[in-house]
Design a protein around this motif. Sequence first.
Motif, PDB file in Angstrom:
ATOM      1  N   VAL A  53       0.836  -1.203   0.000  1.00 16.69           N
ATOM      2  CA  VAL A  53       0.000   0.000   0.000  1.00 16.69           C
ATOM      3  C   VAL A  53       0.869   1.251   0.000  1.00 16.69           C
ATOM      4  CG1 VAL A  53      -1.755   1.272   1.292  1.00 16.69           C
ATOM      5  CG2 VAL A  53      -1.863  -1.220   1.172  1.00 16.69           C
ATOM      6  N   LEU A  54       1.909   1.260   0.819  1.00 18.67           N
ATOM      7  CA  LEU A  54       2.762   2.446   0.920  1.00 18.67           C
ATOM      8  C   LEU A  54       3.495   2.707  -0.384  1.00 18.67           C
ATOM      9  CD1 LEU A  54       4.250   2.041   4.516  1.00 18.67           C
ATOM     10  CD2 LEU A  54       2.368   3.501   3.769  1.00 18.67           C
ATOM     11  N   ALA A  55       4.007   1.644  -1.021  1.00 22.24           N
ATOM     12  CA  ALA A  55       4.691   1.823  -2.311  1.00 22.24           C
ATOM     13  C   ALA A  55       3.724   2.363  -3.356  1.00 22.24           C
ATOM     14  CB  ALA A  55       5.304   0.503  -2.767  1.00 22.24           C
ATOM     15  N   LEU A  56       2.492   1.862  -3.347  1.00 23.32           N
ATOM     16  CA  LEU A  56       1.477   2.344  -4.287  1.00 23.32           C
ATOM     17  C   LEU A  56       1.182   3.824  -4.040  1.00 23.32           C
ATOM     18  CD1 LEU A  56      -0.403   1.422  -6.571  1.00 23.32           C
ATOM     19  CD2 LEU A  56      -2.118   0.874  -4.834  1.00 23.32           C
ATOM     20  N   LEU A  57       1.040   4.211  -2.778  1.00 18.28           N
ATOM     21  CA  LEU A  57       0.816   5.615  -2.459  1.00 18.28           C
ATOM     22  C   LEU A  57       2.007   6.479  -2.880  1.00 18.28           C
ATOM     23  CD1 LEU A  57      -0.815   5.345   1.088  1.00 18.28           C
ATOM     24  CD2 LEU A  57      -1.936   6.025  -1.044  1.00 18.28           C
ATOM     25  N   LEU A  58       3.213   5.931  -2.739  1.00 19.35           N
ATOM     26  CA  LEU A  58       4.398   6.648  -3.176  1.00 19.35           C
ATOM     27  C   LEU A  58       4.337   6.920  -4.674  1.00 19.35           C
ATOM     28  CD1 LEU A  58       7.291   7.714  -2.677  1.00 19.35           C
ATOM     29  CD2 LEU A  58       8.104   5.405  -3.140  1.00 19.35           C
ATOM     30  N   GLY A  59       4.002   5.891  -5.461  1.00 24.34           N
ATOM     31  CA  GLY A  59       3.903   6.070  -6.910  1.00 24.34           C
ATOM     32  C   GLY A  59       2.834   7.077  -7.287  1.00 24.34           C
ATOM     33  N   ILE A  60       1.689   7.004  -6.644  1.00 24.82           N
ATOM     34  CA  ILE A  60       0.584   7.912  -6.980  1.00 24.82           C
ATOM     35  C   ILE A  60       0.943   9.355  -6.642  1.00 24.82           C
ATOM     36  CG2 ILE A  60      -1.787   8.545  -6.372  1.00 24.82           C
ATOM     37  CD1 ILE A  60      -2.338   5.540  -5.994  1.00 24.82           C
ATOM     38  N   THR A  61       1.493   9.590  -5.434  1.00 24.07           N
ATOM     39  CA  THR A  61       1.834  10.962  -5.048  1.00 24.07           C
ATOM     40  C   THR A  61       2.949  11.529  -5.919  1.00 24.07           C
ATOM     41  OG1 THR A  61       3.309  10.085  -3.321  1.00 24.07           O
ATOM     42  CG2 THR A  61       1.066  10.705  -2.663  1.00 24.07           C
ATOM     43  N   MET A  62       3.894  10.674  -6.336  1.00 23.28           N
ATOM     44  CA  MET A  62       4.950  11.160  -7.227  1.00 23.28           C
ATOM     45  C   MET A  62       4.378  11.491  -8.600  1.00 23.28           C
ATOM     46  SD  MET A  62       8.653   9.439  -8.065  1.00 23.28           S
ATOM     47  CE  MET A  62       9.213   9.692  -6.395  1.00 23.28           C
ATOM     48  N   TRP A  63       3.440  10.666  -9.075  1.00 20.37           N
ATOM     49  CA  TRP A  63       2.789  10.925 -10.357  1.00 20.37           C
ATOM     50  C   TRP A  63       2.025  12.246 -10.316  1.00 20.37           C
ATOM     51  CZ3 TRP A  63      -2.552  11.054 -11.561  1.00 20.37           C
ATOM     52  CH2 TRP A  63      -2.846  11.101 -12.910  1.00 20.37           C
ATOM     53  N   LEU A  64       1.290  12.492  -9.220  1.00 18.96           N
ATOM     54  CA  LEU A  64       0.569  13.754  -9.074  1.00 18.96           C
ATOM     55  C   LEU A  64       1.535  14.935  -9.024  1.00 18.96           C
ATOM     56  CD1 LEU A  64      -2.137  12.743  -6.434  1.00 18.96           C
ATOM     57  CD2 LEU A  64      -2.517  13.248  -8.862  1.00 18.96           C
TER      58      LEU A  64
END
Length: 590
Positions: A510-521
């Motif tokens: 979950v944390l890695a996924l959130l990392l990818g999403i926030t970096m994409w944003l």
Amino acid sequence: MDNPRNMILAIVLSALVLFGWSAISDIYFPQAKPVATAPVASTGAALSPDASTAPVAAVPGAASAPGIVPQRTVEAALTGGNRVGIQTPKLEGSINLTGARIDDLVLPTYRQTIDKDAPPVRLLAPAGTKQSYYAGFGWSGDGVIVPNAQTVWTADSQTLTTGKPVTLTWNNGAGQIFRIRIAVDSRYMFSVEQSVQNGGTGPVAVRAFGYVNRVKPAMPEASMFAPTHDVDSWTMHIGPIGVFNDVVDYETDYETLDEAGANGKRVATTGGWLGFGETYWLTALIPPAGQAVDAAFRAGGGTYQAEFAKPPVIVQPGKVVTTSLRLFSGGKEVDTLNDYQHEQSVTMLSKAITWGWFEIIERPIFWVLNYLFNLVGNFGVAIILLTFIVRGLMFPIANKQFASMAAMRAVQPKIKAMQERYKDDKAKQQQEMMKLYQTEKINPLAGCLPIVLQIPIFYALYKVLLLSIEMRHQPFALWIKDLSAPDPATILNGFGLLPFDPPSFLAIGVLALLLGITMWLQFRLNPAQMDPVQQQLFAIMPWIMMFMMAPFAAGLLIYWITSNILTIAQQKWLYSKHPALKEPILAVKP
């Protein structure tokens, strides 16, 4: 960020620092590293605890390796009595009266796993067990009967506690009485006094020594994609360790001792300490500060030994000679090591933690985290607050960065025209560009500065999470039970609902996924790049970083996610102050 070269440079630097150095150092700066090996059964005897192995060149000499005894369980080895109990707030166990060994020690304040009913961490274990690891004390001598590994001592008390020492006594039947007085404090330090009383008719020459003997532990395997398991001297040091003549020895390891064999490594030192360290634990002998001793690391009989011997002394008839030493055996708690170093003059004991090159940053990061933890009672919240502090300190720099980016964006058409005009003369092109920067008062590196400054902070937090026992098994919230371990809730196992662990390179939590999403944003807020290659790079970079960061400690990902969220908020505000940055760059003809 508008300047793509700065962002790419920062990403490359980050990747090199976090992932590539171990591989590069292996190629260009090869070092001997421990080999992953399962523990071996102990021989049942230290390399040099008896008179038959008298000191050679001022250090107890190598013993011939006796046959390997059958392995026993720790429970079986502790039955049968003939022990003195150890009971303190942070230590529990016993002293074996056969051989005068401290060979039974557990740490009741630390658990082996995060399970509530997990057993406490066992640090020392008797000889002949799979975990064999113990400390002992003795004498060598010429023309005198000295105690050995089979000597049965008599104790004046059944339990060793803080404030209540225990004295072990043995009479050799030839006029000499040997005593070992052992005291322990409320943390992890044993104080040992060895004395010889000569009741004979002539003088005797004796030499006191101490040793720590252990089998080789199972070594974690290093992996670029699992950096929390790296065991080289750059990341952490596991194995023989000591301070000799005010220099820390991080170079000696199990492999070098295997190659050296019984001769081992010998050092004449004044003060210092030596023993064996692991990620969170240390057992080390500490001679008196300022006293010259002979120290050694050796291997033999399936075990490894750290030892030191004091100068020989002559005990005249009717006299008693006493020597002292200390033994540290416990957790590598930062404050505890610092206290022993400064208050009890244990030279450089804090270096038992392998802070490495960035210690000047890592220690303040640890201090701030620990201070915040004491305020809020949760290390995860402390990491989030640390992120706010770092971003707050960086804000003035970020503000200047955006101003510089606005200026750079304003001159982009001139730069592109200049590049086209002097495309066949690179030297002239660079000269004209430097003149343009000077005229417009622009620093082309300003845009990269905030990210570059965060690299050592990010790495320092990585090391703090990796090395400090204070972070071990610290929960955050919900499913995050250990901030120093990777996120256990991965997509492929249904975020922890399915009973299997996916391979590390597919363990996207979950944390890695959130990392990818926030970096994409974060990247989406930046203006579109003119170069299609740059557009593709910025499109895939968040998901590459998601895979690369997934095996890292959960606490590190929480820091990065929080930093990304704050950066997004900061970008939106700064873009509102510099609206020109959102406008597309128009190409102009030279």
